[in-house]
Design an enzyme around this catalytic site. Structure first.
Site, PDB file in Angstrom:
ATOM      1  N   GLY A 165       0.757  -1.240   0.000  1.00 58.62           N
ATOM      2  CA  GLY A 165       0.000   0.000   0.000  1.00 58.62           C
ATOM      3  C   GLY A 165       0.782   1.281   0.000  1.00 58.62           C
ATOM      4  O   GLY A 165       0.212   2.354  -0.232  1.00 58.62           O
ATOM      5  N   GLU A 218       3.787  -6.837   1.267  1.00 62.41           N
ATOM      6  CA  GLU A 218       3.398  -7.161  -0.105  1.00 62.41           C
ATOM      7  C   GLU A 218       3.372  -5.914  -0.987  1.00 62.41           C
ATOM      8  O   GLU A 218       2.332  -5.533  -1.526  1.00 62.41           O
ATOM      9  CB  GLU A 218       2.020  -7.832  -0.092  1.00 62.41           C
ATOM     10  N   PRO A 219       4.512  -5.256  -1.157  1.00 60.25           N
ATOM     11  CA  PRO A 219       4.532  -4.081  -2.036  1.00 60.25           C
ATOM     12  C   PRO A 219       4.421  -4.494  -3.490  1.00 60.25           C
ATOM     13  O   PRO A 219       4.978  -5.503  -3.916  1.00 60.25           O
ATOM     14  CB  PRO A 219       5.899  -3.449  -1.747  1.00 60.25           C
ATOM     15  N   GLY A 220       3.690  -3.729  -4.258  1.00 61.07           N
ATOM     16  CA  GLY A 220       3.595  -3.950  -5.697  1.00 61.07           C
ATOM     17  C   GLY A 220       3.885  -2.655  -6.427  1.00 61.07           C
ATOM     18  O   GLY A 220       4.861  -2.521  -7.163  1.00 61.07           O
ATOM     19  N   ARG A 221       3.030  -1.666  -6.178  1.00 59.86           N
ATOM     20  CA  ARG A 221       3.149  -0.387  -6.874  1.00 59.86           C
ATOM     21  C   ARG A 221       4.517   0.263  -6.649  1.00 59.86           C
ATOM     22  O   ARG A 221       5.135   0.771  -7.577  1.00 59.86           O
ATOM     23  CB  ARG A 221       2.039   0.553  -6.385  1.00 59.86           C
ATOM     24  N   ARG A 250      -5.612   3.664 -16.084  1.00 58.17           N
ATOM     25  CA  ARG A 250      -5.643   4.338 -14.788  1.00 58.17           C
ATOM     26  C   ARG A 250      -6.257   5.742 -14.828  1.00 58.17           C
ATOM     27  O   ARG A 250      -7.059   6.089 -13.946  1.00 58.17           O
ATOM     28  CB  ARG A 250      -4.239   4.399 -14.176  1.00 58.17           C
ATOM     29  N   TYR A 306      -9.382   5.808 -12.462  1.00 59.42           N
ATOM     30  CA  TYR A 306      -9.098   6.380 -11.148  1.00 59.42           C
ATOM     31  C   TYR A 306      -8.855   7.890 -11.172  1.00 59.42           C
ATOM     32  O   TYR A 306      -8.454   8.453 -10.159  1.00 59.42           O
ATOM     33  CB  TYR A 306      -7.837   5.732 -10.561  1.00 59.42           C
ATOM     34  N   CYS A 313     -13.120   5.623 -29.148  1.00 65.74           N
ATOM     35  CA  CYS A 313     -14.308   6.466 -29.326  1.00 65.74           C
ATOM     36  C   CYS A 313     -15.098   6.625 -28.031  1.00 65.74           C
ATOM     37  O   CYS A 313     -16.260   6.202 -27.930  1.00 65.74           O
ATOM     38  CB  CYS A 313     -15.197   5.897 -30.440  1.00 65.74           C
ATOM     39  N   GLU A 314     -14.472   7.186 -27.026  1.00 64.17           N
ATOM     40  CA  GLU A 314     -15.096   7.532 -25.757  1.00 64.17           C
ATOM     41  C   GLU A 314     -14.436   8.789 -25.219  1.00 64.17           C
ATOM     42  O   GLU A 314     -13.205   8.924 -25.304  1.00 64.17           O
ATOM     43  CB  GLU A 314     -14.927   6.402 -24.731  1.00 64.17           C
TER      44      GLU A 314
END
Length: 421
Positions: A239, A275-278, A314, A318, A346-347
Protein backbone atom coordinates in the site's frame (compact mmCIF):
# COMPACT_ATOMS: atom_id res chain seq x y z
CA UNK A 1 14.30 7.55 -8.13
CA UNK A 2 14.12 5.79 -11.49
CA UNK A 3 16.45 5.16 -14.40
CA UNK A 4 14.56 7.09 -17.12
CA UNK A 5 16.68 10.20 -17.60
CA UNK A 6 17.59 12.68 -20.34
CA UNK A 7 21.03 12.63 -21.90
CA UNK A 8 21.88 15.36 -24.38
CA UNK A 9 18.17 16.02 -24.82
CA UNK A 10 17.12 12.42 -25.44
CA UNK A 11 15.21 10.23 -22.98
CA UNK A 12 17.07 7.06 -22.03
CA UNK A 13 15.93 3.90 -20.27
CA UNK A 14 19.10 3.08 -18.33
CA UNK A 15 21.68 3.11 -21.15
CA UNK A 16 19.27 2.62 -24.06
CA UNK A 17 17.71 5.53 -25.99
CA UNK A 18 13.92 5.22 -25.78
CA UNK A 19 13.64 6.30 -29.43
CA UNK A 20 15.79 3.31 -30.40
CA UNK A 21 13.33 0.94 -28.71
CA UNK A 22 10.41 2.69 -30.42
CA UNK A 23 12.05 2.23 -33.81
CA UNK A 24 12.54 -1.47 -33.12
CA UNK A 25 9.14 -2.44 -31.65
CA UNK A 26 6.74 0.30 -32.75
CA UNK A 27 4.42 2.33 -30.54
CA UNK A 28 2.79 2.25 -28.13
CA UNK A 29 4.79 0.00 -25.78
CA UNK A 30 5.68 -0.45 -22.13
CA UNK A 31 9.31 -0.25 -21.05
CA UNK A 32 10.66 -1.42 -17.68
CA UNK A 33 14.01 -0.77 -16.04
CA UNK A 34 15.76 -3.71 -14.36
CA UNK A 35 17.90 -1.38 -12.24
CA UNK A 36 14.82 0.40 -10.89
CA UNK A 37 12.99 -2.83 -10.08
CA UNK A 38 16.02 -4.14 -8.23
CA UNK A 39 16.62 -0.88 -6.37
CA UNK A 40 13.04 -0.62 -5.16
CA UNK A 41 12.96 -4.21 -3.94
CA UNK A 42 16.19 -3.71 -2.01
CA UNK A 43 14.84 -0.55 -0.37
CA UNK A 44 12.05 -2.58 1.23
CA UNK A 45 14.32 -5.51 2.08
CA UNK A 46 16.84 -3.22 3.77
CA UNK A 47 14.09 -1.26 5.56
CA UNK A 48 13.16 -4.42 7.50
CA UNK A 49 16.73 -5.46 8.22
CA UNK A 50 17.05 -6.80 11.75
CA UNK A 51 13.62 -8.44 11.68
CA UNK A 52 12.85 -11.87 10.26
CA UNK A 53 10.92 -10.96 7.11
CA UNK A 54 9.96 -11.74 3.54
CA UNK A 55 9.13 -9.15 0.90
CA UNK A 56 6.38 -10.72 -1.23
CA UNK A 57 5.97 -8.74 -4.44
CA UNK A 58 2.27 -8.12 -5.17
CA UNK A 59 2.37 -9.36 -8.72
CA UNK A 60 -1.03 -7.93 -9.64
CA UNK A 61 0.93 -4.68 -10.19
CA UNK A 62 2.92 -6.13 -13.12
CA UNK A 63 3.09 -9.86 -13.72
CA UNK A 64 5.28 -10.45 -16.75
CA UNK A 65 7.49 -13.46 -16.04
CA UNK A 66 10.64 -11.49 -16.81
CA UNK A 67 9.75 -9.08 -14.01
CA UNK A 68 8.95 -11.96 -11.67
CA UNK A 69 12.26 -13.68 -12.45
CA UNK A 70 14.16 -10.42 -11.89
CA UNK A 71 12.68 -10.06 -8.40
CA UNK A 72 12.77 -13.75 -7.52
CA UNK A 73 16.52 -13.76 -8.17
CA UNK A 74 16.83 -11.21 -5.34
CA UNK A 75 14.94 -13.49 -2.95
CA UNK A 76 11.48 -11.98 -3.32
CA UNK A 77 8.37 -13.91 -2.47
CA UNK A 78 5.17 -13.42 -4.43
CA UNK A 79 1.69 -12.35 -3.35
CA UNK A 80 -0.89 -13.82 -5.74
CA UNK A 81 -4.64 -13.26 -5.96
CA UNK A 82 -5.70 -15.83 -8.56
CA UNK A 83 -4.91 -19.25 -9.89
CA UNK A 84 -3.46 -17.62 -12.97
CA UNK A 85 -1.06 -15.52 -10.91
CA UNK A 86 -0.08 -18.61 -8.91
CA UNK A 87 0.68 -20.46 -12.17
CA UNK A 88 2.71 -17.47 -13.44
CA UNK A 89 4.77 -17.38 -10.25
CA UNK A 90 5.48 -21.11 -10.44
CA UNK A 91 6.36 -20.80 -14.15
CA UNK A 92 8.80 -18.02 -13.27
CA UNK A 93 10.60 -20.40 -10.90
CA UNK A 94 9.29 -19.05 -7.59
CA UNK A 95 9.04 -21.93 -5.09
CA UNK A 96 5.70 -22.53 -3.42
CA UNK A 97 7.11 -21.78 0.02
CA UNK A 98 7.62 -18.18 -1.13
CA UNK A 99 4.08 -17.71 -2.51
CA UNK A 100 1.29 -16.18 -0.45
CA UNK A 101 -2.28 -16.59 -1.78
CA UNK A 102 -4.54 -13.59 -1.09
CA UNK A 103 -7.88 -12.54 -2.59
CA UNK A 104 -11.53 -12.61 -1.57
CA UNK A 105 -12.81 -15.20 -4.04
CA UNK A 106 -10.45 -18.18 -4.08
CA UNK A 107 -12.15 -21.09 -5.86
CA UNK A 108 -11.94 -24.74 -4.87
CA UNK A 109 -9.87 -25.38 -8.01
CA UNK A 110 -7.41 -22.60 -7.15
CA UNK A 111 -7.06 -23.86 -3.57
CA UNK A 112 -6.45 -27.41 -4.83
CA UNK A 113 -3.76 -26.21 -7.26
CA UNK A 114 -1.95 -24.22 -4.59
CA UNK A 115 -2.03 -26.99 -2.01
CA UNK A 116 -0.83 -29.50 -4.62
CA UNK A 117 1.94 -27.26 -5.95
CA UNK A 118 3.09 -25.77 -2.64
CA UNK A 119 2.06 -22.62 -0.82
CA UNK A 120 3.49 -20.51 1.97
CA UNK A 121 0.06 -19.62 3.31
CA UNK A 122 -3.48 -18.66 2.42
CA UNK A 123 -4.63 -15.27 3.64
CA UNK A 124 -8.22 -16.26 4.47
CA UNK A 125 -10.90 -13.64 3.81
CA UNK A 126 -14.06 -15.29 5.17
CA UNK A 127 -15.45 -18.22 7.14
CA UNK A 128 -16.98 -19.88 4.05
CA UNK A 129 -13.56 -19.74 2.36
CA UNK A 130 -11.98 -21.20 5.49
CA UNK A 131 -14.39 -24.15 5.31
CA UNK A 132 -13.50 -24.86 1.68
CA UNK A 133 -9.74 -24.70 2.33
CA UNK A 134 -10.23 -27.16 5.18
CA UNK A 135 -12.24 -29.53 2.96
CA UNK A 136 -9.70 -29.46 0.12
CA UNK A 137 -6.78 -29.93 2.51
CA UNK A 138 -8.45 -32.99 4.05
CA UNK A 139 -9.16 -34.42 0.58
CA UNK A 140 -5.45 -34.07 -0.27
CA UNK A 141 -4.25 -35.32 3.11
CA UNK A 142 -2.35 -32.11 3.91
CA UNK A 143 -2.61 -29.27 6.40
CA UNK A 144 -3.09 -25.78 4.95
CA UNK A 145 -1.17 -22.94 6.63
CA UNK A 146 -3.42 -19.89 7.04
CA UNK A 147 -3.61 -16.38 8.34
CA UNK A 148 -6.96 -14.63 8.72
CA UNK A 149 -7.31 -11.24 7.11
CA UNK A 150 -8.76 -8.82 9.62
CA UNK A 151 -10.44 -5.59 8.62
CA UNK A 152 -9.33 -2.97 11.17
CA UNK A 153 -11.82 -0.29 10.06
CA UNK A 154 -9.04 2.22 9.35
CA UNK A 155 -9.44 4.94 6.74
CA UNK A 156 -6.41 4.70 4.45
CA UNK A 157 -7.15 8.19 3.05
CA UNK A 158 -6.68 7.01 -0.51
CA UNK A 159 -8.90 6.73 -3.58
CA UNK A 160 -12.22 5.03 -2.75
CA UNK A 161 -11.66 2.34 -5.40
CA UNK A 162 -8.39 1.18 -3.82
CA UNK A 163 -9.29 1.50 -0.13
CA UNK A 164 -9.66 -1.92 1.50
CA UNK A 165 -9.49 -1.47 5.27
CA UNK A 166 -12.81 0.16 6.22
CA UNK A 167 -15.81 -1.69 7.57
CA UNK A 168 -17.83 -1.13 4.39
CA UNK A 169 -15.13 -2.70 2.18
CA UNK A 170 -15.48 -6.31 0.99
CA UNK A 171 -12.16 -7.48 2.41
CA UNK A 172 -11.45 -9.58 5.48
CA UNK A 173 -13.43 -10.17 8.64
CA UNK A 174 -14.22 -7.43 11.17
CA UNK A 175 -11.43 -7.24 13.72
CA UNK A 176 -14.11 -7.25 16.43
CA UNK A 177 -14.92 -10.88 15.45
CA UNK A 178 -11.34 -12.04 15.09
CA UNK A 179 -11.08 -14.08 18.30
CA UNK A 180 -14.29 -15.95 17.47
CA UNK A 181 -13.12 -16.71 13.93
CA UNK A 182 -9.65 -17.82 15.06
CA UNK A 183 -11.24 -20.17 17.59
CA UNK A 184 -13.26 -21.72 14.78
CA UNK A 185 -10.17 -22.01 12.55
CA UNK A 186 -8.28 -23.82 15.29
CA UNK A 187 -11.05 -26.43 15.45
CA UNK A 188 -10.69 -27.39 11.77
CA UNK A 189 -8.24 -30.29 11.31
CA UNK A 190 -7.15 -29.33 7.80
CA UNK A 191 -5.90 -25.90 8.86
CA UNK A 192 -2.93 -24.59 10.81
CA UNK A 193 -3.23 -21.02 12.04
CA UNK A 194 0.16 -19.30 11.75
CA UNK A 195 -0.57 -15.59 11.85
CA UNK A 196 -2.60 -12.50 11.06
CA UNK A 197 -3.09 -10.66 7.77
CA UNK A 198 -4.07 -7.01 7.28
CA UNK A 199 -4.09 -4.74 4.23
CA UNK A 200 -5.82 -1.36 4.30
CA UNK A 201 -5.41 -0.04 0.78
CA UNK A 202 -3.16 1.11 -2.01
CA UNK A 203 -1.28 4.34 -2.79
CA UNK A 204 -1.12 5.50 0.83
CA UNK A 205 0.75 8.78 1.18
CA UNK A 206 0.76 9.01 4.99
CA UNK A 207 2.09 6.68 7.67
CA UNK A 208 -0.64 7.35 10.25
CA UNK A 209 -3.20 4.88 8.76
CA UNK A 210 -0.53 2.16 8.89
CA UNK A 211 0.20 3.04 12.51
CA UNK A 212 -3.46 2.80 13.49
CA UNK A 213 -3.87 -0.56 11.75
CA UNK A 214 -0.64 -2.06 13.11
CA UNK A 215 -1.40 -1.00 16.68
CA UNK A 216 -4.68 -2.90 16.39
CA UNK A 217 -2.83 -5.92 14.98
CA UNK A 218 -0.35 -5.81 17.86
CA UNK A 219 -3.18 -5.84 20.38
CA UNK A 220 -4.92 -8.67 18.54
CA UNK A 221 -1.69 -10.69 18.49
CA UNK A 222 -1.46 -10.50 22.28
CA UNK A 223 -5.13 -11.46 22.66
CA UNK A 224 -4.87 -14.43 20.30
CA UNK A 225 -1.73 -15.69 22.01
CA UNK A 226 -3.56 -15.45 25.34
CA UNK A 227 -6.30 -17.59 23.77
CA UNK A 228 -3.71 -20.26 22.98
CA UNK A 229 -3.01 -19.52 19.29
CA UNK A 230 0.57 -19.69 18.02
CA UNK A 231 0.90 -16.39 16.14
CA UNK A 232 4.32 -16.39 14.50
CA UNK A 233 3.77 -14.41 11.30
CA UNK A 234 2.23 -11.03 10.53
CA UNK A 235 1.34 -10.24 6.93
CA UNK A 236 1.05 -6.45 6.71
CA UNK A 237 -0.02 -6.18 3.08
CA UNK A 238 1.31 -3.41 0.87
CA UNK A 239 0.00 0.00 0.00
CA UNK A 240 2.85 2.48 0.33
CA UNK A 241 2.36 5.10 -2.37
CA UNK A 242 4.70 6.39 -5.05
CA UNK A 243 5.24 9.92 -6.36
CA UNK A 244 3.24 10.23 -9.57
CA UNK A 245 4.34 13.85 -9.94
CA UNK A 246 7.67 15.59 -9.58
CA UNK A 247 6.39 17.79 -6.74
CA UNK A 248 7.97 17.88 -3.28
CA UNK A 249 4.87 16.28 -1.72
CA UNK A 250 6.34 12.79 -1.81
CA UNK A 251 4.94 9.74 0.03
CA UNK A 252 6.93 8.29 2.95
CA UNK A 253 10.07 6.35 2.13
CA UNK A 254 10.40 2.60 2.69
CA UNK A 255 12.94 3.37 5.43
CA UNK A 256 10.31 5.40 7.30
CA UNK A 257 7.76 2.65 6.79
CA UNK A 258 10.22 0.04 8.05
CA UNK A 259 10.91 2.11 11.16
CA UNK A 260 7.16 2.26 11.86
CA UNK A 261 6.83 -1.52 11.51
CA UNK A 262 9.67 -2.04 13.99
CA UNK A 263 8.20 0.50 16.40
CA UNK A 264 4.66 -0.91 16.42
CA UNK A 265 5.27 -4.64 15.94
CA UNK A 266 8.94 -5.34 16.60
CA UNK A 267 8.37 -6.38 20.22
CA UNK A 268 6.17 -9.33 19.21
CA UNK A 269 8.96 -11.49 17.77
CA UNK A 270 6.91 -12.33 14.66
CA UNK A 271 8.16 -12.88 11.15
CA UNK A 272 6.99 -9.94 9.04
CA UNK A 273 5.65 -10.22 5.50
CA UNK A 274 4.94 -7.20 3.35
CA UNK A 275 3.40 -7.16 -0.11
CA UNK A 276 4.53 -4.08 -2.04
CA UNK A 277 3.60 -3.95 -5.70
CA UNK A 278 3.15 -0.39 -6.87
CA UNK A 279 6.26 0.96 -5.14
CA UNK A 280 8.44 -1.72 -6.71
CA UNK A 281 7.02 -1.59 -10.23
CA UNK A 282 5.31 1.80 -10.61
CA UNK A 283 8.25 4.07 -11.33
CA UNK A 284 10.16 1.22 -12.94
CA UNK A 285 8.03 1.50 -16.08
CA UNK A 286 6.93 3.99 -18.71
CA UNK A 287 4.48 3.78 -21.58
CA UNK A 288 5.75 5.29 -24.82
CA UNK A 289 3.31 6.59 -27.42
CA UNK A 290 3.49 8.48 -30.70
CA UNK A 291 1.53 11.64 -31.49
CA UNK A 292 -0.84 11.01 -34.41
CA UNK A 293 -2.38 14.46 -34.75
CA UNK A 294 -2.47 17.81 -33.01
CA UNK A 295 -5.92 19.34 -33.38
CA UNK A 296 -6.89 22.94 -32.67
CA UNK A 297 -9.73 23.49 -30.19
CA UNK A 298 -11.55 26.55 -28.87
CA UNK A 299 -9.25 27.22 -25.92
CA UNK A 300 -6.71 24.41 -26.12
CA UNK A 301 -5.08 21.94 -28.47
CA UNK A 302 -5.82 18.22 -28.54
CA UNK A 303 -2.80 15.96 -28.67
CA UNK A 304 -4.12 12.70 -30.18
CA UNK A 305 -1.75 9.81 -29.48
CA UNK A 306 -1.66 6.16 -30.51
CA UNK A 307 -1.85 4.91 -26.91
CA UNK A 308 -5.37 4.64 -25.50
CA UNK A 309 -7.41 3.88 -22.41
CA UNK A 310 -7.30 0.17 -23.25
CA UNK A 311 -3.49 0.34 -22.96
CA UNK A 312 -3.32 2.49 -19.80
CA UNK A 313 -6.68 2.66 -18.04
CA UNK A 314 -5.64 4.34 -14.79
CA UNK A 315 -6.57 7.91 -15.82
CA UNK A 316 -10.01 6.80 -17.02
CA UNK A 317 -10.70 4.51 -14.05
CA UNK A 318 -9.10 6.38 -11.15
CA UNK A 319 -8.69 9.93 -12.48
CA UNK A 320 -5.00 9.12 -12.05
CA UNK A 321 -2.22 11.56 -12.88
CA UNK A 322 0.82 10.54 -14.92
CA UNK A 323 3.61 12.92 -15.76
CA UNK A 324 3.88 13.01 -19.57
CA UNK A 325 7.17 14.06 -21.13
CA UNK A 326 8.59 14.31 -24.65
CA UNK A 327 11.14 11.67 -25.62
CA UNK A 328 13.18 14.46 -27.24
CA UNK A 329 13.58 17.26 -24.73
CA UNK A 330 12.52 20.73 -25.85
CA UNK A 331 14.98 23.58 -25.96
CA UNK A 332 15.29 25.56 -22.75
CA UNK A 333 13.03 28.58 -22.45
CA UNK A 334 10.54 27.59 -25.13
CA UNK A 335 6.98 28.66 -24.31
CA UNK A 336 4.64 25.90 -23.17
CA UNK A 337 1.21 25.26 -24.66
CA UNK A 338 -2.02 23.86 -23.25
CA UNK A 339 -3.02 20.36 -24.37
CA UNK A 340 -5.70 17.80 -23.73
CA UNK A 341 -3.85 14.52 -24.28
CA UNK A 342 -6.24 11.93 -25.65
CA UNK A 343 -6.28 8.52 -27.30
CA UNK A 344 -8.11 7.25 -30.41
CA UNK A 345 -10.80 5.18 -28.63
CA UNK A 346 -14.31 6.47 -29.33
CA UNK A 347 -15.10 7.53 -25.76
CA UNK A 348 -14.63 10.84 -24.02
CA UNK A 349 -13.14 8.86 -21.15
CA UNK A 350 -10.14 8.08 -23.37
CA UNK A 351 -8.37 11.14 -21.98
CA UNK A 352 -5.00 10.98 -20.27
CA UNK A 353 -4.71 14.62 -19.21
CA UNK A 354 -6.65 17.86 -19.50
CA UNK A 355 -5.12 21.28 -19.96
CA UNK A 356 -1.62 19.89 -19.45
CA UNK A 357 1.07 22.49 -20.05
CA UNK A 358 3.80 21.09 -22.28
CA UNK A 359 6.38 22.28 -24.74
CA UNK A 360 5.08 22.34 -28.35
CA UNK A 361 4.47 18.85 -29.75
CA UNK A 362 4.02 17.84 -33.38
CA UNK A 363 2.62 14.80 -35.17
CA UNK A 364 5.19 12.01 -35.18
CA UNK A 365 6.80 13.04 -31.89
CA UNK A 366 7.20 10.45 -29.12
CA UNK A 367 5.98 11.02 -25.58
CA UNK A 368 6.44 8.95 -22.42
CA UNK A 369 3.92 8.38 -19.65
CA UNK A 370 5.94 8.12 -16.45
CA UNK A 371 5.11 5.93 -13.44
CA UNK A 372 3.26 3.46 -15.68
CA UNK A 373 4.94 0.26 -14.51
CA UNK A 374 2.20 -0.71 -12.04
CA UNK A 375 -1.39 -1.45 -13.06
CA UNK A 376 -0.60 -0.59 -16.66
CA UNK A 377 0.02 -3.62 -18.86
CA UNK A 378 -1.79 -5.95 -16.44
CA UNK A 379 -5.04 -3.98 -16.75
CA UNK A 380 -4.85 -3.57 -20.52
CA UNK A 381 -7.52 -4.93 -22.84
CA UNK A 382 -8.25 -5.31 -26.55
CA UNK A 383 -11.13 -2.83 -26.50
CA UNK A 384 -11.84 -1.44 -29.99
CA UNK A 385 -9.97 -4.52 -31.30
CA UNK A 386 -6.66 -2.89 -30.45
CA UNK A 387 -3.93 -5.51 -29.88
CA UNK A 388 -2.19 -5.62 -26.51
CA UNK A 389 0.96 -3.55 -26.71
CA UNK A 390 4.51 -4.92 -26.30
CA UNK A 391 6.40 -4.98 -23.02
CA UNK A 392 10.15 -4.36 -23.11
CA UNK A 393 12.73 -4.90 -20.35
CA UNK A 394 15.95 -2.90 -20.29
CA UNK A 395 19.08 -4.06 -18.50
CA UNK A 396 21.99 -1.65 -18.80
CA UNK A 397 22.64 -1.16 -22.51
CA UNK A 398 20.46 -4.12 -23.55
CA UNK A 399 16.75 -4.44 -24.14
CA UNK A 400 14.48 -7.35 -24.92
CA UNK A 401 10.83 -7.70 -25.88
CA UNK A 402 9.27 -9.68 -23.02
CA UNK A 403 5.77 -9.73 -24.53
CA UNK A 404 5.33 -9.09 -28.23
CA UNK A 405 2.42 -7.33 -29.90
CA UNK A 406 0.01 -9.92 -31.37
CA UNK A 407 -0.97 -9.55 -35.01
CA UNK A 408 -4.52 -8.66 -35.94
CA UNK A 409 -4.94 -12.16 -37.40
CA UNK A 410 -3.84 -13.75 -34.11
CA UNK A 411 -6.28 -11.61 -32.20
CA UNK A 412 -9.20 -12.29 -34.54
CA UNK A 413 -8.48 -16.01 -34.93
CA UNK A 414 -9.06 -16.60 -31.24
CA UNK A 415 -12.75 -16.27 -32.04
CA UNK A 416 -14.60 -19.47 -32.88
CA UNK A 417 -17.44 -19.42 -35.41
CA UNK A 418 -20.38 -21.73 -34.65
CA UNK A 419 -21.11 -24.42 -37.29
CA UNK A 420 -24.45 -22.84 -38.19
CA UNK A 421 -22.65 -19.75 -39.42
Amino acid sequence: MDHFLYRDGALFAEDVPVAEIAAAVGTPFYCYSTATLERHFRLFDEALEGMEHLVCYAMKAASNQAILKTLAALGAGMDVVSGGEYARAIAAGVPGERIVFSGVGKTREEIHAALSGGIRQFNVESEPEMAVINEVALELGVVAPITVRVNPDVDAKTHAKIATGKSENKFGIPISRAREVYAHAASLPGLKVIGIDVHIGSQLTQLEPFRLAYEKVAQLTEELRADGHEITRLDLGGGLGIPYTRSNDAPPLPTEYGALVKETLGHLGCEIEIEPGRLIAGNAGIMVSKVIYVKEGEDREFMIVDGAMNDLIRPAMYEAHHDIVPVVEAEAGIEKRRYDIVGPVCESGDTFAKERMMEPIAAGDLIAFRSAGAYGAVMASEYNSRPLIPEVLVNGDQFAVIRRRPTLDEMINRDTIPEWL
